[in-house]
Design a protein around this motif. Structure first.
Motif, PDB file in Angstrom:
ATOM      1  N   LEU A 142       0.872  -1.162   0.021  1.00 41.28           N
ATOM      2  CA  LEU A 142       0.021  -0.065  -0.054  1.00 41.28           C
ATOM      3  C   LEU A 142       0.998   1.175  -0.025  1.00 41.28           C
ATOM      4  O   LEU A 142       0.884   2.001   0.909  1.00 41.28           O
ATOM      5  N   ARG A 172       0.427   5.081   1.518  1.00 50.14           N
ATOM      6  CA  ARG A 172      -0.792   5.063   2.280  1.00 50.14           C
ATOM      7  C   ARG A 172      -0.872   4.668   3.873  1.00 50.14           C
ATOM      8  O   ARG A 172      -1.820   5.012   4.562  1.00 50.14           O
ATOM      9  N   VAL A 180      -4.079   4.269   7.604  1.00 51.49           N
ATOM     10  CA  VAL A 180      -4.266   4.091   6.158  1.00 51.49           C
ATOM     11  C   VAL A 180      -4.919   5.008   5.640  1.00 51.49           C
ATOM     12  O   VAL A 180      -6.195   5.093   5.887  1.00 51.49           O
ATOM     13  N   ALA A 181      -4.554   5.640   4.681  1.00 54.02           N
ATOM     14  CA  ALA A 181      -5.045   6.827   4.055  1.00 54.02           C
ATOM     15  C   ALA A 181      -5.972   6.593   3.160  1.00 54.02           C
ATOM     16  O   ALA A 181      -6.176   5.586   2.489  1.00 54.02           O
ATOM     17  N   GLY A 182      -7.187   7.257   3.313  1.00 53.39           N
ATOM     18  CA  GLY A 182      -8.485   7.045   2.705  1.00 53.39           C
ATOM     19  C   GLY A 182      -9.350   5.870   3.080  1.00 53.39           C
ATOM     20  O   GLY A 182     -10.437   5.650   2.577  1.00 53.39           O
TER      21      GLY A 182
END
Length: 393
Positions: A296, A299, A318-320
């Motif tokens: 990932l 992220r 974790v981005a998003g």
């Protein structure tokens, strides 16, 4: 590295279930601990304070358990007071020290990422006993700056309380330096070491603490088994009044079975610390982190310090992705998020927001904590599941 530490067989309570990565919340009871405590539930029922023959084995077992806990932290057996929980131990330390000081305007110092057992007790001391409270800020890694503590003292300061390791990020506070500052100003120093005892070496003499909280269910003993280290000579107001048990600080007939469980867990922890147990777990934690970083890219963000943290703890955002949504999509993993749910609404962790994380990153946090029965195969399974779920969101 595919087998649990020390060649242990699989734990019966973990077999067939999700990959357990929530050891900081609670640990499974080690079967050796359960075996040691069972005779004191089934056979040796005597009151350890009695003088007849049926009290001898309970009294001996209680003394042995006290010595085992003391040995783990470099204390003397007489400095160990058994309690029913870490929260009770914190209460005895904080309320006990403030009331025993007899100071007309006691001042207490703690810090922003403490466990609620400490923070709420401090608030109660304000509300019920006229104490004044200072809550120190932390830096971006969740650490107290010694200069910040030094500037907070007043002539009324009687107690400082700072945890050894944060339960969410694993951040390790500079306890020895902070305790030395407290003693320079004539204050006592309490350390909630619930997350640290048994995971890293701790010596109360080297740390210089006066009071230290130990919690059994964080180190493979049952819930309800805990203790407070009380340095010889430190005066506390009792938390329970009565027959004089536990140095007169916590009255009530002792629960010998739980004391034996805590003592056995302490002895097992000492053995594991001496046989590279923390290094094995840290390697598995780092493997999990690396798998997520590679799959990932850009992220995954580490929350808390990279180096000065517990060997078993990985807190990431974790981005998003919202942490609770990610875990909900991964049924084969048991872990925790960085948010709390109140009436269906998720709020960011106060620990992470105190570190300066914005709401989005705090709400995206996952706490993945490893333990004695974590295997390399489980890490591979957990990483693959998290990667698939995050990629789909």
């Amino acid at each position: 590295m595919s087998a649990p530490g020390a060649g242990l067989p699989p734990h019966p309570g973990l077999a067939g279930g999700p990959v357990y990565l929530d050891y900081n919340a609670t640990t499974p009871v080690d079967p050796r601990v359960a075996e040691a405590m069972w005779p004191h539930l089934a056979d040796f029922f005597g009151n350890p304070s009695s003088s007849h023959p049926l009290s001898r084995e309970p009294r001996r077992a209680l003394a042995e358990a006290r010595a085992q806990v003391a040995d783990l932290i470099g204390a003397q057996p007489g400095e160990i007071v058994f309690t029913g929980s870490g929260s009770e131990a914190d209460l005895l330390a904080l309320r006990g020290a403030v009331l025993a000081s007899a100071h007309p305007h006691p001042h207490v110092i703690t810090q922003a990422t403490e466990h609620p057992a400490v923070l709420q007790t401090c608030r109660a001391l304000e509300r019920l006993h006229g104490a004044r409270l200072t809550v120190l800020p932390v830096d971006g890694n969740g650490l107290v700056e010694p200069a910040s503590l030094a500037a907070a003292f007043t002539e009324d300061t009687v107690l400082v309380s700072v945890m050894a390791a944060n339960n969410e990020t694993g951040a390790l506070q500079p306890i020895a330096e902070l305790a030395a500052l407290a003693h320079e100003r004539g204050a006592l120093f309490h350390c909630d070491a619930a997350q640290a005892v048994g995971k890293i070496p701790l010596d109360v003499g080297e740390l210089g603490v006066d009071l230290l909280t130990i919690v059994g269910h964080k180190m493979y003993a049952p819930k309800g088994a805990a203790a407070l280290y009380v340095r010889d000579g430190v005066r506390l107001e009792p938390v329970v009044y009565g027959g004089g048990q536990e140095r007169g600080l916590r009255a009530g007939t002792e629960n010998v079975g739980l004391a034996v469980a805590l003592g056995t867990a302490a002895e097992l922890a000492a053995d594991e610390l001496a046989s590279s147990g923390p290094e094995r777990i840290a390697a598995l934690r780092d493997d999990l982190h690396q798998r997520l970083l590679v799959s990932l890219p850009g992220r995954v963000h580490l929350n808390g310090p990279d180096k000065h943290r517990l060997p078993n703890t990985l807190n990431i955002s974790v981005a998003g992705v919202l942490g609770h949504n990610l875990l909900a999509a991964v049924g084969q993993i048991a872990a925790s998020t960085g948010s709390a749910c109140h009436s269906g609404t998720h709020t960011p962790s106060p620990v992470l927001t105190a570190m300066g994380l914005d709401a989005a990153r705090a709400l995206g946090a996952l706490r993945l904590s490893l333990g004695r029965w974590t295997t390399a195969g489980e890490i591979e399974t957990a990483a693959a599941a998290l990667i698939r779920a995050a990629a789909a969101q």
